[in-house]
Design an enzyme around this catalytic site. Structure first.
Site, PDB file in Angstrom:
ATOM      1  N   TYR A  46       1.501  -1.354  -0.358  1.00  0.00           N
ATOM      2  CA  TYR A  46       0.111   0.003  -0.215  1.00  0.00           C
ATOM      3  C   TYR A  46       0.662   1.743   0.143  1.00  0.00           C
ATOM      4  O   TYR A  46       0.436   2.230  -0.567  1.00  0.00           O
ATOM      5  CB  TYR A  46      -0.753   0.128   1.395  1.00  0.00           C
ATOM      6  CG  TYR A  46      -1.736  -1.234   1.033  1.00  0.00           C
ATOM      7  CD1 TYR A  46      -1.822  -1.994   0.206  1.00  0.00           C
ATOM      8  CD2 TYR A  46      -2.483  -0.745   2.853  1.00  0.00           C
ATOM      9  CE1 TYR A  46      -3.003  -2.877   0.702  1.00  0.00           C
ATOM     10  CE2 TYR A  46      -3.662  -2.260   2.658  1.00  0.00           C
ATOM     11  CZ  TYR A  46      -3.709  -2.913   1.833  1.00  0.00           C
ATOM     12  OH  TYR A  46      -4.810  -4.470   1.730  1.00  0.00           O
ATOM     13  N   HIS A 104       0.517 -11.012   1.937  1.00  0.00           N
ATOM     14  CA  HIS A 104      -0.223 -10.586   1.404  1.00  0.00           C
ATOM     15  C   HIS A 104      -1.434 -11.707   0.260  1.00  0.00           C
ATOM     16  O   HIS A 104      -1.981 -11.143   0.239  1.00  0.00           O
ATOM     17  CB  HIS A 104      -0.026  -9.767   0.780  1.00  0.00           C
ATOM     18  CG  HIS A 104      -0.841  -8.468   0.549  1.00  0.00           C
ATOM     19  ND1 HIS A 104      -0.483  -7.319   0.143  1.00  0.00           N
ATOM     20  CD2 HIS A 104      -2.243  -8.347  -0.043  1.00  0.00           C
ATOM     21  CE1 HIS A 104      -1.767  -6.213   0.371  1.00  0.00           C
ATOM     22  NE2 HIS A 104      -2.034  -6.721  -0.236  1.00  0.00           N
TER      23      HIS A 104
END
Ligand code: A2P
Length: 274
Positions: A46, A104
């Protein structure tokens, strides 16, 4: 409302930080803490771990009052890279220890999704992180992890919203003692705010369609991680404990689910994200 299988309570709703970045991002994340969020979800990919760390410091909240979770990127599944990645996350966040690190994406073509979990377990043993989790793992991936390590991740964060309610995954999580977290819990561009099964309870209860959807997650035992850059929506998204849907209303929202309901091509069997 939610507990990890060691009994640790988690907030009913966490704060998703993607794609909040820069000064505007710090302001939005600080606002989330001010309105009452106590669980922040970030990721190396991110590119906002510094912003999350800065918001935590600006909020003035004691470190132990906020849970911080980040995620290991696909390029760092190999043991040494995974450990280095966690150390770099800690440095960017300005923290001594993370509460959670999740893998992730499984990135099955690399075939290192078990090794990545093993590396995070090593990080836990070294005191860098309290709990190990996964994201986007399928039942088969989870079972391979259990077979190799003797333990399941404490939680698995997956795409989940009314168009993709994950009905088949929930019983597997329950069997393995895994808490379900939802990414894109509102469904982003495809949010079903106007669908009758969402709108009817919103009108009945005098709440917003987004609040109905978040409450639907809670009544299914799921911890949603809504993102909002707007303080008023941040507050509304947290203020769902007083909303109570009937079983029929929950089932009607789940029935909006579709085989092809994913927001993008995020099938963990094929999606590769490094
Ligand atoms: P904004 O940041 O302007 O509030 P998801 O968490 O499912 O990924 O959805 C995030 C998107 O939904 C963002 O575009 C966010 O916009 C919007 N959003 C968040 N909370 C609400 C809400 N309560 N009502 C309507 N839209 C919302």
């Amino acid at each position: 409302m939610h507990t990890l299988r060691d009994g640790t309570p988690l907030p009913h709703v966490g704060f998703g930080t993607y794609p909040l970045r820069g000064e505007e991002g710090v302001t939005a994340i600080t606002s989330a803490l001010e309105v009452g969020y106590r669980y922040l979800d970030t990721a190396v990919n991110y590119d906002n771990e510094r912003e999350v760390g800065e918001a935590l410091r600006r909020s003035g909240l004691p470190r132990e009052e906020v849970l911080v979770a980040t995620k290991l990127p696909g390029r760092a599944h190999e043991r040494a890279s995974a450990i280095a990645s966690v150390e770099q996350s800690l440095e960017r966040l300005g923290l001594d220890r993370l509460d959670l690190v999740l893998v992730h994406w499984p990135n099955p073509s690399k075939g290192r999704y078990v090794e990545a979990v093993e590396a995070l377990i090593e990080c836990r043993e070294r005191g860098l992180v309290r709990w190990v989790g996964t994201s986007n793992y399928t039942p088969a991936h989870l079972r391979e992890v259990v077979a190799a390590t003797g333990e399941a991740p404490v939680l698995n964060q997956v795409e989940c919203h009314p168009l993709f309610p994950q009905a088949d995954l929930l019983p597997v999580h329950e069997e393995l003692g895994i808490l379900t977290q939802a990414w894109s819990p509102l469904g982003k561009r495809q949010a079903q705010y106007d669908a009758a099964p969402v709108l009817a309870p919103a009108q009945r209860l005098g709440v917003s369609p987004a609040q109905v959807i978040l409450r639907w997650h809670l009544q299914r035992g799921i911890m949603p991680l809504p993102k909002s850059g707007t303080p008023q929506r941040q507050r509304d998204n947290l203020d769902v404990l007083g909303v109570e849907l009937t079983e029929q209303e929950v089932a009607a929202i789940s029935a909006l689910g579709r085989e092809d309901g994913r927001l993008f091509d995020g099938d963990p069997e094929t999606h590769e994200e490094m």
